[in-house]
Design an enzyme around this catalytic site. Structure first.
Site, PDB file in Angstrom:
ATOM      1  N   LYS A 130      10.372 -11.389 -43.903  1.00 24.01           N
ATOM      2  CA  LYS A 130      11.542 -13.087 -42.696  1.00 24.01           C
ATOM      3  C   LYS A 130      12.614 -11.768 -42.980  1.00 24.01           C
ATOM      4  CE  LYS A 130      11.440 -17.155 -42.864  1.00 24.01           C
ATOM      5  NZ  LYS A 130      10.504 -17.857 -42.624  1.00 24.01           N
ATOM      6  N   ASP A 170      12.234 -19.120 -36.268  1.00 26.59           N
ATOM      7  CA  ASP A 170      12.222 -19.920 -37.775  1.00 26.59           C
ATOM      8  C   ASP A 170      13.810 -20.861 -37.449  1.00 26.59           C
ATOM      9  OD1 ASP A 170      11.242 -20.350 -41.134  1.00 26.59           O
ATOM     10  OD2 ASP A 170      13.960 -20.929 -41.431  1.00 26.59           O
TER      11      ASP A 170
HETATM   12  N1  GLU Z   1       9.059 -19.095 -39.988  1.00 25.57           N
HETATM   13  C1  GLU Z   1       7.617 -20.086 -39.702  1.00 25.57           C
HETATM   14  C2  GLU Z   1       7.525 -20.272 -41.174  1.00 25.57           C
HETATM   15  O1  GLU Z   1       8.536 -20.044 -42.198  1.00 25.57           O
HETATM   16  C3  GLU Z   1       6.500 -19.022 -38.956  1.00 25.57           C
HETATM   17  C4  GLU Z   1       6.120 -17.039 -39.448  1.00 25.57           C
HETATM   18  C5  GLU Z   1       5.789 -17.072 -38.479  1.00 25.57           C
HETATM   19  O2  GLU Z   1       4.992 -17.558 -37.559  1.00 25.57           O
HETATM   20  O3  GLU Z   1       5.435 -15.494 -38.481  1.00 25.57           O
HETATM   21  O4  GLU Z   1       6.254 -20.052 -41.666  1.00 25.57           O
END
Ligand code: GLU
Length: 450
Positions: A130, A170
């Site tokens: 992340k 996100d």
């Molecule tokens: N931010 C999204 C999550 O919390 C998607 C992450 C992604 O597609 O890599 O899963």
């Protein structure tokens, strides 16, 4: 580390808190997982010997860097950015980028940790990561956002790659930001790869990616009802948020015959007792995606609805609560109020939206409680499909992606049942945590001491 740390939740947590001071969101996310997996680890001497929980709660690495950019008035600004590469045992790091003033290392570590389990649950070969920045895109011009994204990617590009780490969106990072980030990556690397997901359809994006988290959450909720011989159809639902996740959860809810009565943003919530239909949702989409305006405008247009400034929607009596805004948006008091008002299911579109004590209350009450790492995994699952399409240089049809999303949510649901079924029904928290943990733990054990 003492032997107790693989036998006792409190002993483990006190060590973790000492090693990671001032990171309450990270502590909370770890505690929820450790409470579920400790009994499983306790029974397996090899996990204890390998210090599997200590290793899984330590990110592989964190990159921290400064992002300097210029406002439209020619003023210099500096923000801080991170990429937390949490765990790549089962595949390249994968997870979104968040731009919000509340972003700090604790928040990104909790999100990266959660992502590791979530991605494992999808069944796809994706590790957890992340990233993001305390940059606030609200009120910034498109050019300012572009300059910020380009500056951020000028550093980030060194640390990512289609086989290394694949970021996505996100909170605060949508199609506009992904486009600017990807444009800069391509310019720096001179390579057209699937290094970011959530891209535009014209340059390697996937059908249904933007809808995937919200749609997937509704599918998951429908699966939970299905397991009890019931349906989401006809249920009254309170949704929080009005971003990407909330909008497409509402869209799928309407399609499946649920009655959605609330949406919200950081200013307050709207309550529409008649239900939000397709036409009203089109208005919200225009408001939020097009004009980037406040949800309060809804009540100026639809007179039967009311606006509740500074409040969250959890006091409205509903069958289903679907938090789709942000972490810790359901307090223990609000959880108890939902239960008192007869809520039958809570299904989490946002990441860790329920405080730990509230989550315990839902589990103890035996309602259908779909925790985020299972219920909102649809987004990252379709990101995985986007990577596959980029690798094979093909684009799948909407139908094929949607089928894949439905299957994935059904499989995640079934994994939760497999690992979470007890004499009082399914504990989806335990099911998701143990189900996500096993694959990562097995891979780490197989690698030896790495
Ligand atoms: N931010 C999204 C999550 O919390 C998607 C992450 C992604 O597609 O890599 O899963």
């Amino acid at each position: 580390m003492s032997k107790d740390t693989c036998k006792d939740v409190d002993a483990f947590m006190s060590g973790l808190i000492k090693r990671n001071p001032g990171e309450p969101e990270f502590h909370q996310a770890v505690k929820e997982v450790v409470e579920s997996v400790m009994p499983y680890v306790r029974d397996r001497e090899e996990y204890c010997r390998a210090q599997i929980l200590e290793r899984m709660t330590e990110p592989d690495r964190i990159v921290i860097f400064r992002v300097t950019w210029e406002t439209d008035d020619g003023e210099i600004r500096a923000n801080r950015a991170w990429r937390v590469q949490f765990n790549n045992a089962i595949g390249p790091y994968k997870g979104g980028l968040r731009f919000h003033p509340s972003v700090n290392q604790s928040v990104l570590k909790f999100l990266g940790f959660e992502q590791t389990f979530k991605n494992s649950l999808t069944g796809l070969p994706m590790g957890g990561g992340k990233g993001g920045s305390n940059f606030n895109p609200k009120g910034k011009s498109d050019r300012e956002v572009m300059r910020f994204c380009q500056s951020m990617m000028t550093e980030l590009h060194r640390h990512i790659g289609e086989h290394t780490d694949v970021p996505a969106g996100d909170i605060g990072v949508g199609p506009r930001e992904i486009s600017y980030l990807y444009g800069q990556y391509k310019r720096l690397e001179n390579r057209h790869t699937g290094v970011l997901t959530g891209k535009g359809l014209a340059f390697g994006g996937s059908e249904i990616r933007k809808e995937a988290t919200g749609y997937g959450c509704m599918y998951f909720c429908d699966n939970m009802f299905g397991n009890r011989g019931d349906l989401i159809e006809g249920k009254t639902v309170a949704v929080s948020g009005s971003g990407n996740v909330a909008i497409y959860a509402v869209e799928k809810g309407i399609e499946l015959g649920a009655k959605i009565v609330t949406m919200s943003d950081s200013g307050g919530f709207i309550h529409d007792p008649d239900g939000i239909d397709a036409e009203k949702l089109a208005f919200v989409k225009e408001l939020k995606e097009g004009k980037r305006e406040r949800i309060s405008k809804y009540v100026e247009r639809f007179k039967n609805a009311s606006y509740h400034e500074g409040e969250r929607p959890w006091s409205v009596p509903v069958d289903v609560a679907m938090p789709c805004a942000t972490q810790n948006e359901i307090s223990p008091e609000e959880a108890r109020e939902l239960l008192k008002n007869g809520v039958k299911a809570v299904c989490e579109g946002a990441n860790m939206p329920t405080e730990l004590e509230g989550a315990h209350a839902f589990v103890d009450a035996g309602i259908l409680y779909g925790p985020s790492k299972a219920a909102n995994a649809g987004g990252v699952a379709v990101s995985g499909f986007e990577q596959t399409q980029n690798a094979e240089r093909l684009s799948w049809s909407r139908e094929k992606v949607d089928e894949g999303l439905k299957d994935t949510m059904r499989n995640i649901h079934n994994k939760c049942v497999e690992f979470g079924e007890g004499k009082d029904g399914v504990n989806y928290v335990k099911g998701a945590n143990v189900g996500g943990f096993v694959k990562v733990a097995e891979a780490m054990l197989a690698y030896g001491a790495v």
